[in-house]
Design a protein around this motif. Structure first.
Motif, PDB file in Angstrom:
ATOM      1  N   GLN A  52      -3.191   0.892  -6.454  1.00 33.01           N
ATOM      2  CA  GLN A  52      -3.052  -0.562  -6.488  1.00 33.01           C
ATOM      3  C   GLN A  52      -3.046  -1.094  -7.914  1.00 33.01           C
ATOM      4  O   GLN A  52      -3.793  -0.641  -8.775  1.00 33.01           O
ATOM      5  CB  GLN A  52      -4.186  -1.216  -5.702  1.00 33.01           C
ATOM      6  CG  GLN A  52      -3.994  -2.701  -5.445  1.00 33.01           C
ATOM      7  CD  GLN A  52      -5.091  -3.257  -4.550  1.00 33.01           C
ATOM      8  OE1 GLN A  52      -6.233  -3.417  -4.973  1.00 33.01           O
ATOM      9  NE2 GLN A  52      -4.747  -3.549  -3.300  1.00 33.01           N
TER      10      GLN A  52
ATOM     11  N   GLY B  34      -4.688  -1.975   0.073  1.00 29.00           N
ATOM     12  CA  GLY B  34      -4.289  -1.154  -1.062  1.00 29.00           C
ATOM     13  C   GLY B  34      -5.157   0.082  -1.123  1.00 29.00           C
ATOM     14  O   GLY B  34      -6.152   0.200  -0.401  1.00 29.00           O
TER      15      GLY B  34
ATOM     16  N   THR C 236       2.818   0.616  -7.707  1.00 29.61           N
ATOM     17  CA  THR C 236       2.437   1.681  -6.761  1.00 29.61           C
ATOM     18  C   THR C 236       3.484   2.797  -6.735  1.00 29.61           C
ATOM     19  O   THR C 236       3.156   3.975  -6.560  1.00 29.61           O
ATOM     20  CB  THR C 236       2.249   1.128  -5.339  1.00 29.61           C
ATOM     21  OG1 THR C 236       3.494   0.591  -4.856  1.00 29.61           O
ATOM     22  CG2 THR C 236       1.198   0.034  -5.306  1.00 29.61           C
TER      23      THR C 236
ATOM     24  N   ASP D 216       0.824  -1.209   0.000  1.00 27.68           N
ATOM     25  CA  ASP D 216       0.000   0.000   0.000  1.00 27.68           C
ATOM     26  C   ASP D 216       0.858   1.260   0.000  1.00 27.68           C
ATOM     27  O   ASP D 216       0.769   2.089   0.914  1.00 27.68           O
ATOM     28  CB  ASP D 216      -0.941  -0.022   1.210  1.00 27.68           C
ATOM     29  CG  ASP D 216      -2.016   1.073   1.126  1.00 27.68           C
ATOM     30  OD1 ASP D 216      -2.271   1.557   0.010  1.00 27.68           O
ATOM     31  OD2 ASP D 216      -2.567   1.428   2.180  1.00 27.68           O
TER      32      ASP D 216
END
Length: 794
Positions: free
Chosen positions: A386, A381, A403, A348
């Motif tokens: 994502q 995410g 990302t 993330d």
């Protein structure tokens, strides 16, 4: 204090940098390591530097802890590592003067099929045939190339949210994403309850209050922010000198067994030790809820940086300068490589999760980190960041790379529609000035964000290597009046010539891949005859590895056997559709065959795969120049000239040719003036400068003066210098005899009057006659000298 090692520089190293040319002092090369290994330098031939020793990265004042620098985060270099090479200083290079548009963008060039386009399957989960060469294992913020303003220190007590409330507009179910806790008919929404859509329990009220003691150790001070797992709290660790810590909630806190399992699943995070990653201290429970205890990082997130820039800009989005955005990510990428080497993925990543602390960076929020082979845990995410394949195949190194690419774009421009229209795509080059004006940045982001994960960069270190190259280009193209330097590429040799590049053999060679299984065998092949060498490589090699095939390709190029080179390239791409080096030799063969469309396609595909390298840009520039795209060629040449001193001569000659072709003599002369005196191409640049000036057919003595000074300023053989001198003085004498002279005018070191020019011509003719080989030519030159001499009565 040591002497600077840059060629031609007489400065001394102070605080890691030369006090004259500004270059970093020579350092040891960082060690390469294999995925999953400790930062030992087995491949480099020596042990890593011991803990407590000084970091060897340029400009870094940190020390080694646990095998990594506590300042820049790079792995410790081996104690016997070799020093990296560097080139010398050069003259200033002017940036592109005209407005950059799509017309000059390399995106106009047709590209050869590559990667997943060549692979048998084109799905999102295309299997990559190789993991990438270990040569790309790759240095304070900006890597010594640019400066980034330090973030001011943050007082932890002032970071507390005095009114910990979650706005109704941001209340969503953590399980299904449904809007919850919203007002209805004037009645405020509930801060606690159950999602009406999936039944998931929710709570937006803080569970811990100031003064609460958690696990008998952590004294709550207040709330910092609200995240995906609930409130994030600031506390003091009463057992460790009242140090500041952060407590973050865990999921499954309502079920004791699930809570225990969640803690057990995340215990591996406590083993993560890297100076660029927030440290996990502990996992604790309190009143049925679980918390991660981690290091407090008192800095400013990049999201906060963007918000402050926007506020200062009157509410309009104000992206970071490109060099600063690149510098931030270059700084944090070693943390990603560290996690990936441990078999972990971050999942993330976004601007919120990068914190600048003074002039250092920290990667925070490890709540989404999971093992690469974990197929059971929840996946975290953020929409817009994502990767598209995560929902089907789960997170991976490739999805982390995605990302990073999306984050870079958000930092560099107002990316409208990134969570909607362009959820899994990039806006077109034609409507995006950032892309149209920055080719290399565009291809870097495009490769990070390829729909097929197999087409992305294979590792964080591979991405970092190319990102450093793009940063160098950005600094070079927007900086005027500074000396460019030469930095050794991991993938290409330096250009073998400082002259005009028009043939395939004058382009930079590929560097040997020392990780290739046949590298040692190839080192022992001593046949110099290309035909003999090609036969040996074909018939006697233990294995047709990529390096062996490339060597075969170069031998075939030496034999002008274009058909064989194309066949070898096709053979390599059939085995590995991501082997861009095959496209490189394919482009060389097309260039040798004067197939400029084929050369443009191959070199452009290589450019897209390694956007931080200059060699593909130089090759593509030559192909575009000869293939009818002079505007694209000129821009590529300028990028090469402004970025690396080793490329400046060849690139300057290319720019001069293009400008002279469009009859812009002044601009052509300007390009030739980029070549510094220290370059081997300087004499040729002076000759070409004189040719451009003389080619104007000007009746201006000042132009002839410039041409003569060009010839006189360079060291060249007497015959060449004599021919130019005679040619220039002949034109000058004709102008003066036609009444075009002025008093006290000069042409080089000669007085621009009839007597001075006749004297200079006589001397020039006689010098040429002395060196003439043929008797008729010698007689003709002597006759000219006699005819032009100044007669006197004495």
């Amino acid at each position: 204090m040591s002497t600077c090692t840059q060629p031609g520089c007489t400065g001394e190293i102070q605080d890691g940098y030369c006090n004259v040319c500004g270059m970093a002092g020579a350092t040891g090369a960082p060690a390469a390591s294999s995925p999953g290994s400790a930062p030992a330098a087995a491949a480099s031939g020596g042990p890593p530097a011991a803990d407590g020793s000084a970091c060897t990265q340029p400009g870094c004042g940190g020390s080694i802890e646990y095998g990594y620098c506590n300042t820049c985060g790079m792995a410790a270099a081996p104690s016997t590592g070799a020093a990296t090479g560097a080139g010398g200083p050069q003259g200033s290079v002017a940036a592109v003067g005209d407005e950059v548009s799509v017309a000059t963008s390399a995106s106009r060039v047709q590209s050869a099929a590559f990667g997943s386009e060549r692979a048998a399957a084109g799905s999102l989960a295309t299997r990559r045939a190789r993991s990438g060469s270990q040569r790309l294992r790759a240095a304070r913020i900006g890597a010594g190339l640019t400066s980034v303003p330090p973030a001011p220190p943050v007082d932890p007590s002032k970071a507390i949210n005095p009114h910990p409330e979650v706005p109704e507009s941001k209340r969503s179910c953590s399980k299904c994403g449904n809007a919850i806790g919203r007002s209805r008919d004037g009645v405020p929404g509930r801060t606690e309850g159950f999602c009406p859509q999936c039944g998931q329990e929710y709570s937006f009220t803080p569970k811990l209050q100031p003064g609460d003691i958690v696990a008998g150790q952590y004294e709550m001070v207040g709330c910092l922010a609200h995240g995906g797992l609930g409130w994030i709290y600031l506390a003091k660790d009463n057992n460790v000198s009242d140090r500041w810590v952060v407590l973050k909630g865990l999921l499954n806190s309502g079920d004791p067994d699930a809570l225990a399992a969640a803690i057990a699943e995340q215990q591996f995070l406590a083993q993560v030790e890297h100076p660029l990653i927030v440290e996990i201290y502990n996992f604790v429970t309190h009143e049925g809820a679980g918390y991660i205890v981690m290091e407090y990082v008192g800095g400013q997130s990049l999201k906060q940086v963007l918000k402050e820039r926007m506020r200062a800009n009157g509410g309009a989005y104000d992206p970071l300068p490109i060099d600063q955005a690149l510098a931030y990510l270059i700084e944090v990428l070693p943390a990603f490589q560290y996690l990936h080497d441990l078999g972990l993925v971050y999942c993330d990543f976004k601007p919120d999760n990068m914190i600048q602390v003074g002039d250092a960076m920290k990667l925070i929020d490890l709540g989404g980190v999971r093992r690469i082979d974990d197929l059971e845990s929840a996946i975290y995410g953020t929409i817009g960041y994502q990767a598209p394949e995560v929902a089907q195949v789960g997170p991976s190194i490739a999805s982390d790379i995605y990302t990073i690419g999306r984050t870079l774009l958000v930092l560099c421009m107002e990316f409208r529609g990134y969570q909607g229209t362009y959820l899994h795509s990039l806006p077109p080059v034609e409507s995006t000035p950032l892309f149209a004006q920055n080719d290399s940045l565009y291809w870097l982001i495009a490769k990070c964000c390829e729909p097929d994960p197999a087409d992305r960069f294979a590792s964080a270190d591979e991405l970092r290597t190319q990102m450093l190259g793009v940063l160098r280009e950005e600094i070079g193209e927007r900086t005027i009046g500074t000396a460019a330097t030469s930095v050794a590429s991991v993938l290409f040799e330096a250009p073998s010539t400082s002259r005009s590049v028009l043939e395939w053999s004058q382009l930079p060679d590929l560097r040997d891949d020392t990780t290739d299984p046949q590298h040692a065998w190839l080192s022992g092949v001593g046949a110099e005859d290309p035909a003999v060498r090609l036969k040996m490589l074909t018939d006697e090699a233990p294995e047709q590895s990529p390096e062996v095939r490339l060597a075969r390709g170069y031998a075939a190029l030496d034999l002008a056997d274009v058909t064989t080179v194309h066949a070898i390239a096709a053979e390599m791409l059939a085995e590995d559709p991501w082997e861009w080096r095959a496209l490189w030799i394919d482009g060389l063969a097309s260039m040798q065959d004067r197939d400029w469309e084929g050369a443009k396609a191959s070199f452009n595909a290589v450019y897209q795969q390694v956007p931080g390298e200059l060699a593909p840009k130089l090759a593509l520039a030559v192909a575009c120049e000869r293939g009818g795209l002079p505007q694209v060629a000129e821009r590529l040449y300028i990028t090469c000239a402004s970025t690396d001193a080793a490329y400046i001569a060849a690139a300057a000659f290319g720019v001069a040719r293009i400008r002279a072709e469009r009859r812009d003599a002044a601009a052509a002369v300007e390009a030739l003036d980029w070549v510094p005196r220290t370059s081997r191409g300087y004499p040729e640049s002076r000759q070409l400068r004189a040719e451009v000036l003389l080619g104007q057919g000007s009746s201006d003595l000042a132009v002839l003066d410039q041409a003569m000074r060009s010839i006189e300023s360079a060291s060249m053989d007497p015959a060449t210098q004599g021919r130019y001198t005679v040619r220039i003085l002949e034109q000058g004498l004709a102008i003066v005899q036609a009444g075009g002279g002025t008093k006290k005018a000069k042409i080089g070191s000669y007085d621009a009057d009839e007597a001075g020019l006749r004297t200079g011509l006589e001397r020039g003719y006689r010098l040429l006659a002395r060196d003439a080989q043929a008797l008729p030519e010698r007689i003709e030159l002597v006759n000219r000298a006699n005819a032009v001499r100044v007669w006197s009565l004495t």
